[in-house]
Design an enzyme around this catalytic site. Sequence first.
Site, PDB file in Angstrom:
ATOM      1  N   THR A   1      52.073  74.053 -19.993  1.00 35.51           N
ATOM      2  CA  THR A   1      52.594  73.258 -21.103  1.00 35.51           C
ATOM      3  C   THR A   1      53.662  74.017 -21.877  1.00 35.51           C
ATOM      4  O   THR A   1      54.594  73.413 -22.414  1.00 35.51           O
ATOM      5  CB  THR A   1      51.426  72.870 -22.036  1.00 35.51           C
ATOM      6  OG1 THR A   1      50.545  72.038 -21.301  1.00 35.51           O
ATOM      7  CG2 THR A   1      51.895  72.124 -23.262  1.00 35.51           C
TER       8      THR A   1
ATOM      9  N   THR B   1      47.289  76.495 -20.009  1.00 38.15           N
ATOM     10  CA  THR B   1      46.031  76.871 -20.671  1.00 38.15           C
ATOM     11  C   THR B   1      44.787  76.497 -19.857  1.00 38.15           C
ATOM     12  O   THR B   1      43.721  77.084 -20.042  1.00 38.15           O
ATOM     13  CB  THR B   1      45.898  76.172 -22.052  1.00 38.15           C
ATOM     14  OG1 THR B   1      45.937  74.758 -21.855  1.00 38.15           O
ATOM     15  CG2 THR B   1      46.990  76.593 -23.007  1.00 38.15           C
ATOM     16  N   ASP B   2      44.927  75.491 -18.964  1.00 42.15           N
ATOM     17  CA  ASP B   2      43.717  74.929 -18.351  1.00 42.15           C
ATOM     18  C   ASP B   2      42.950  75.913 -17.459  1.00 42.15           C
ATOM     19  O   ASP B   2      41.717  75.870 -17.413  1.00 42.15           O
ATOM     20  CB  ASP B   2      44.063  73.653 -17.570  1.00 42.15           C
ATOM     21  CG  ASP B   2      44.288  72.472 -18.511  1.00 42.15           C
ATOM     22  OD1 ASP B   2      43.984  72.603 -19.712  1.00 42.15           O
ATOM     23  OD2 ASP B   2      44.770  71.420 -18.052  1.00 42.15           O
TER      24      ASP B   2
ATOM     25  N   SER C   1      48.681  74.386 -14.290  1.00 41.02           N
ATOM     26  CA  SER C   1      47.702  75.373 -13.804  1.00 41.02           C
ATOM     27  C   SER C   1      46.459  74.745 -13.175  1.00 41.02           C
ATOM     28  O   SER C   1      45.720  75.416 -12.465  1.00 41.02           O
ATOM     29  CB  SER C   1      47.307  76.347 -14.914  1.00 41.02           C
ATOM     30  OG  SER C   1      46.432  75.754 -15.845  1.00 41.02           O
TER      31      SER C   1
HETATM   32  C1  SIN Z   1      48.393  73.617 -17.609  1.00 45.59           C
HETATM   33  O1  SIN Z   1      47.296  74.190 -17.676  1.00 45.59           O
HETATM   34  O2  SIN Z   1      49.303  73.988 -16.841  1.00 45.59           O
HETATM   35  C2  SIN Z   1      48.644  72.385 -18.425  1.00 45.59           C
HETATM   36  C3  SIN Z   1      47.922  72.383 -19.708  1.00 45.59           C
HETATM   37  C4  SIN Z   1      48.363  73.437 -20.663  1.00 45.59           C
HETATM   38  O3  SIN Z   1      49.115  74.362 -20.383  1.00 45.59           O
HETATM   39  O4  SIN Z   1      47.916  73.330 -21.835  1.00 45.59           O
END
Ligand code: SIN
Length: 304
Positions: free
Chosen positions: A4, A83-84, A50
């Site tokens: 993100t 973050t995932d 991710s």
């Molecule tokens: C991801 O994990 O690539 C998408 C979600 C995020 O980064 O918050």
Amino acid sequence: MGGTIAGRAERADDNVGYRAGQVPVEDLAAGLPALAGLHLRFEQVAQINSKDMRLADLQRLLKRVQDCLVDPEVQGVLITHGTDTIEETAYLLQTLLAPTKPVVLTCAMRPATAVSPDGPQNLCDAVAVARCPGAKGVVVVCAGRVHSATDVAKVHPYRTDPFASGDAGAVAQVEEGQVRVFRPWPGESAHTARLVTFLAAKDLPRVAWVDSHSGAQAWEVDVLLANGNAAGVRGIVVAGTGNASLHNDLEESLKRAETAGVRVVLGTRSGLPMVPYATQPFPQLDGLSPAKARWALTLDLLDG
Ligand code: SIN
């Protein structure tokens, strides 16, 4: 790596309907005052969401980080990441590299195109951590908090501060570019032999992850081992309820799996380390969360 932090939405007021992994890494850092005058080298290793991480992406990242760490000119490595699954990548990097230099993963909950993106500040904080005297090991920096690779977990789907380190707490905090350290940086015992095996692997041992829950049934495990384990499942991580308690029906099917040669490891849905108990039916792995225990078991099985 994308995520993100490098996301792009159609409208600036859309914080959820964006495409992750769109903006090049150089552009994310462009114009940030805290980064001015620093010798930064950029590399786009991947540009993905991710949740879609594959073995090849992780291998490429590990190899690049390993190469950077042996370069005497490199003081630290900063990785922008979704973050995932950042906690899983952080765990792998720490387990396989246990670097003596800082390897700092950072991220964002709002896309780069947002009215008020959180990525730029996270990036500045991450650089402050990478430059902090004494910093080492793999950490995740988000919303001013510095989490260790072992303890960090994503616990909120939307807040710009979505991570927690459970009872252990954060390693440090970044305040106006200064790092306030609370506890020791991650340690230094890397599995060098495992790193070689992991980087060379064409495929990984198959490790499934199942949850115990109200109404759980034996078939949830039995299907994994159908037709004489045609799927080739080598391990199962089971996330129990509460302090890793298991539904009787699920426990029986897991015992059958164990008898059939599948390694079964216990964790808890609570996201915090379980407390061992006398009648615990399966071993746990270092109190790891199910997501990290799945990687720990995978690496163990890869060792043979
Ligand atoms: C991801 O994990 O690539 C998408 C979600 C995020 O980064 O918050």
